[in-house]
Scaffold this motif. Structure first.
Motif, short mmCIF file in Angstrom:
data_model
loop_
_atom_site.label_atom_id
_atom_site.label_comp_id
_atom_site.label_asym_id
_atom_site.label_seq_id
_atom_site.Cartn_x
_atom_site.Cartn_y
_atom_site.Cartn_z
N ARG A 222 -44.01 41.89 6.69
CA ARG A 222 -44.02 43.33 6.40
C ARG A 222 -44.92 44.11 7.33
NH1 ARG A 222 -48.85 44.78 4.05
NH2 ARG A 222 -49.97 43.16 2.92
N PHE A 274 -48.00 45.88 -2.78
CA PHE A 274 -46.56 46.04 -2.57
C PHE A 274 -45.72 45.27 -3.58
CE2 PHE A 274 -47.98 47.31 1.74
CZ PHE A 274 -47.41 48.57 1.73
N TYR A 278 -47.38 49.62 -5.99
CA TYR A 278 -46.89 50.78 -5.26
C TYR A 278 -46.15 51.78 -6.13
CZ TYR A 278 -42.10 48.91 -5.12
OH TYR A 278 -40.85 48.45 -5.46
N MET A 333 -41.17 42.58 -2.68
CA MET A 333 -41.82 43.78 -2.14
C MET A 333 -40.83 44.60 -1.33
SD MET A 333 -44.43 42.08 0.66
CE MET A 333 -45.41 41.17 -0.54
N SER A 336 -41.37 47.37 1.82
CA SER A 336 -42.78 47.30 2.21
C SER A 336 -42.98 47.49 3.70
CB SER A 336 -43.39 45.97 1.76
OG SER A 336 -42.63 44.87 2.24
#
Length: 555
Positions: A222, A274, A278, A333, A336
């Motif tokens: 990420r 994440f 988030y 995630m 991300s």
């Protein structure tokens, strides 16, 4: 590229070829065959990264591009070169020779004011060579202030000098001086300057340097958030104090027990943020602020650019957004990678492009969604391009396309670009990169021919109809043709484009308006033997706006 009866649609694997190469497919069952490409569509080519040493050869190469219908050459004008000797000590001599050579070739010129480092990132080497080009930012810059003010610091405490931090108070002054000097020195080339691009961050894109190989990033990780310098943390704290006014209100919204705004920090555990954080109020506030940093940066550099360029060049100004396509569909995630780069809300990001009167260029048009739901990529570039293009259209923003990675000997990638360009209101395309089209070991310029046939000249819809069709299991129908300057017959249409009902097969492709093509229909049995063909090759000049052609399938 082949007409197949319905049971054989799984035989797509080898379907790409060079000829009827404006075939556009959104997905099986949702193809769009009404081109909405802009009337002023033009194709450009990105110049070599390194310096030109043989100007005569370069001029001849540019003329070759011009003769193939290419409109402009797009060139990085490296800040690290032109102001390397000292603050406000500019040397534009190399780029003036460059501009003269472009003018002599008949092409237009699109300079990129590249206020980022060249070297250490994807596509930072010239084609036909493994040599990486390294052009750092002017070394004197780093004596102006501290790293905490001028550089990025990521989650792991690593510093990044790929581009200046937008939190540095003097960044606008430096860009203002660069833009003013460019305008003064290149006003005599306004006849060839078709557009000016602003580098907004890493790799010349409006983003944070979140994925950087020299700092340990590897695809498809990420990347890292880039807001851990003192200047960045202070800005986050100030933004939250402005929003909430008092710490009690913030605590109520965030479900925290802070006693001061100075206790606010960016996420202390990026992976956990994440995965779990988030979507919280804190997470939304943080990501909104993080993106607003690059929105404000775009606003500032656009304002300076309009001030210096509009009255001199009368040319559009553009900036690039990276197609950060991996991990979009990650189950743990999602998005991300985009969020780390600063792309939290494309809607508000494009609002800033509109407010700043800046054209948008978006990358990764050559890719598809083949890894959308599989490890480790979870990549959906095609869906991302469509989403951003539709947003741009809804806001009245001109959008241009670019490939993210090198396209070479890969007609599927050219086709993927064409599909996006010719169905989503794109105004132009820039091919990355020059050296892939003009190779010393390709004297016939076959790569350039492919690019020209597929992406250079404005396409129009052409419909082919076969009447009296009778296809049995195992048999296949092809429309084949020799493309512009192609010597050999090659398959022409995708199976999924075929509409086959009541003995009639119909397909629509996109072909270059005004060019000559030859086509014929072929039927093969299960063993691959030709059992019928349409007879003499029929030659067509594609008319303005497109056309329709019909054969009677008589066997």
């Amino acid at each position: 590229m082949k007409y197949l009866n319905k049971p054989l649609k799984k035989c797509l694997g080898f379907a790409l070829a060079l000829l009827l190469s404006f075939t556009l497919i959104l997905s099986s069952g949702s193809a769009t065959y009404a081109s909405s490409i802009q009337r002023d569509y033009k194709a450009n080519v990105m110049a070599p990264l390194g310096k030109i040493t043989d100007w005569n050869t370069f001029k001849k190469q540019l003329i070759t591009l011009k003769n193939k219908g290419v409109y402009a050459i797009t060139t990085d004008v490296w800040w690290g070169d032109v102001e390397s000797k000292g603050d406000n000590q500019f040397d534009w001599s190399y780029y003036k020779t460059y501009a003269e050579t472009v003018r002599a070739s008949g092409l237009k010129w699109v300079p990129i004011l590249s206020t980022h480092q060249c070297g250490g990132n994807v596509n930072n080497s010239d084609s036909n060579s493994d040599k990486e080009i390294n052009i750092p930012l002017p070394s004197w810059l780093w004596t102006k202030d501290t790293a905490d003010n001028m550089q990025f610091k990521n989650e792991k405490g690593k510093w990044d000098k790929e581009c200046l931090s937008p939190w540095w108070s003097d960044i606008d002054k430096q860009y203002d001086e660069l833009y003013a000097s460019f305008a003064s020195n290149f006003s005599q080339y306004k006849d060839i300057i078709a557009k000016i691009y602003l580098s907004g961050g890493a790799s010349g894109e409006l983003r944070f340097p979140s994925y950087n190989k020299p700092l340990g990033w590897n695809y498809p990780e990420r990347g890292e958030l880039q807001c851990y310098s003192k200047a960045a943390i202070s800005d986050f704290q100030n933004a939250m104090e402005t929003k909430y006014n008092n710490i009690s209100k913030l605590n109520s919204e965030w479900n925290t027990n802070l006693t001061s705004f100075t206790q606010i920090t960016p996420p202390t555990d990026g992976d956990n943020f994440f995965i779990n954080g988030y979507k919280s109020k804190y997470g939304k506030d943080f990501l909104t602020w993080y993106q607003k940093v690059i929105e404000k940066h775009l606003s500032n550099i656009a304002s300076k650019a309009h001030e210096h360029f509009d009255s001199v060049f009368n040319a559009r100004i553009g900036a690039k957004v990276s197609g950060v396509h991996w991990l979009i569909n990650s189950p743990s995630m999602p998005h991300s990678t985009e969020y780390c780069a600063g792309y939290y809300n494309y809607n508000t990001l494009l609002d800033q492009f509109k407010a700043s009167d800046i054209d948008l260029t978006f990358t990764c048009l050559e890719m598809d969604d083949s890894n959308a739901y599989t490890k480790p990529n979870y990549s959906a570039p095609k869906s991302l391009v469509i989403n951003v293009a539709n947003l741009a259209k809804s806001k009245g923003i001109k959008i241009f396309g670019e490939n993210a990675l090198t396209i070479s000997n890969n007609n599927q990638s050219y086709q993927n670009c064409a599909e996006m360009l010719y169905n989503y209101d794109f105004s132009g395309f820039t091919l990355l990169r020059f050296g892939d089209l003009l190779k010393s070991d390709d004297p016939t310029n076959s790569e350039l021919n492919s690019f020209a046939d597929i992406l250079v000249k404005k396409p129009v819809p052409v419909t082919f109809t076969l009447n009296n069709v009778n296809v049995k299991d195992g048999e296949k129908i092809y429309i084949v043709g020799n493309g512009w300057e192609m010597a050999n017959w090659t398959t022409g249409l995708y199976p999924s484009q075929l509409t086959y009902k009541g003995g009639k097969a119909t397909a629509t492709v996109y072909l270059a308006e005004g060019r000559n093509y030859e086509f014929k229909a072929i039927k093969k049995d299960a063993s691959g033997n030709v059992t019928w063909e349409s007879g003499n090759n029929q030659s067509y000049t594609v008319p303005t706006g497109g056309g329709s052609y019909t054969w009677n399938f008589n066997k």
